[in-house]
Design an enzyme around this catalytic site. Sequence first.
Site, PDB file in Angstrom:
ATOM      1  CB  SER A   1       1.650   7.025  -0.415  1.00 48.76           C
ATOM      2  OG  SER A   1       3.005   7.328  -0.148  1.00 48.76           O
TER       3      SER A   1
ATOM      4  CD  GLU B   1       1.295   0.286  10.261  1.00 44.76           C
ATOM      5  OE1 GLU B   1       0.471   0.314   9.335  1.00 44.76           O
ATOM      6  OE2 GLU B   1       2.516   0.199  10.073  1.00 44.76           O
TER       7      GLU B   1
ATOM      8  CE  LYS C   1       1.903  -3.106   8.981  1.00 39.21           C
ATOM      9  NZ  LYS C   1       1.708  -3.324   7.550  1.00 39.21           N
TER      10      LYS C   1
ATOM     11  CG  ASP D   1      -0.122  -0.054   2.532  1.00 41.16           C
ATOM     12  OD1 ASP D   1       0.941  -0.704   2.561  1.00 41.16           O
ATOM     13  OD2 ASP D   1      -0.546   0.566   3.526  1.00 41.16           O
TER      14      ASP D   1
ATOM     15  CB  SER E   1       1.304  -6.871   8.299  1.00 36.58           C
ATOM     16  OG  SER E   1       0.728  -5.944   7.384  1.00 36.58           O
TER      17      SER E   1
END
Length: 341
Positions: A26, A178, A220, A24, A290
């Site tokens: 950016s 997270e 997370k 993910d 993760s």
Amino acid sequence: MNLTELNKIATAMVAPGKGILAADESSGTIKKRFDAIGVESTEANRRDYREMLFRSKEAMNQYISGVILYDETIWQDAKDGTPLVKLIEQSGAIPGIKVDEGTQALPMCPGETVTVGLDKLAERLKKYYERGARFAKWRAVIDIGHGIPSMTAIGVNAHALARYAALCQAAQIVPIVEPEVLMDGDHDIDRCYEVTSRVLNKTFQELRVQRVALEGMVLKPNMAIPGKKSPKQASVEEVAEKTIRLLKACVPAAVPGIAFLSGGQSDEEATAHLNAMHKLGPLPWGLTFSYGRALQAAPQKAWSGRPENVAAGQAAFSHRARMNGLASRGEWQSSLEKKAA
Ligand code: 13P
């Protein structure tokens, strides 16, 4: 809200032997990664790169439980017109979406930030659910330095995390919560332990206040680990022992799963630490990875933007996914790394 269903998804995200691919980045972050391998960050190149990952059969079918996507990616189609979300679903993994909109400077708190993106989040979540997202991610960033973090930064970030988590559950989406304590400084492992403990305690206090169902979320966190510039580095065993002690003290057993970020650890360190933690079981929650960088650094290098390198990129990704899958069962050994090399 259907909590049974949320709990089922959260549990699947941390199933033994599997973990989450954080893809993910950016637009700014993926550009940095692409710059490092000499690839131009165009929409087509970003699509091709991520399509390569999601079509990695071994990794996706066996070791990846879910994929965190960036907004651009969730709306993109593969070269043949199949939505990328469908590729993920077809592999048996669950699509997820990063929904925070990054950090902003926190007024009156020099050097500290607050994560933003709550405005219109409810509407955005609805659209993401329709597109197939079943979990989401929001990252708060806490820096350790001289006189920081402040209680202000810890408080506002915990508040935003809980607001986000409650909105997700109301939209039938599992929130990944997270709160990342960065490993950028020169602090030692005990300072990281102390700060992370304050951050986690405040975060769970806010989650309770805002009535988030702990059974329907995934945490997370960072590991308890010395800053990269610390003169006092820690052994794999010390990181594992202190991280488990910290998490047992701060994370209720009602939480189905914990999935670590890699945070700038080397690929092999991130794997070794997770593996060592599983030697300290039994644990009250599912415990897995993760990872962003620790799963993707190798495939990015192997691929380097060339179509003829797709198979090599997929092999590199599958290798790291397999190593971390084994670590999530405590079955990894460093000799497996050398054999592959
Ligand atoms: P790293 O594993 O590269 O820290 O990224 C994980 C992530 O999703 C950070 O928000």
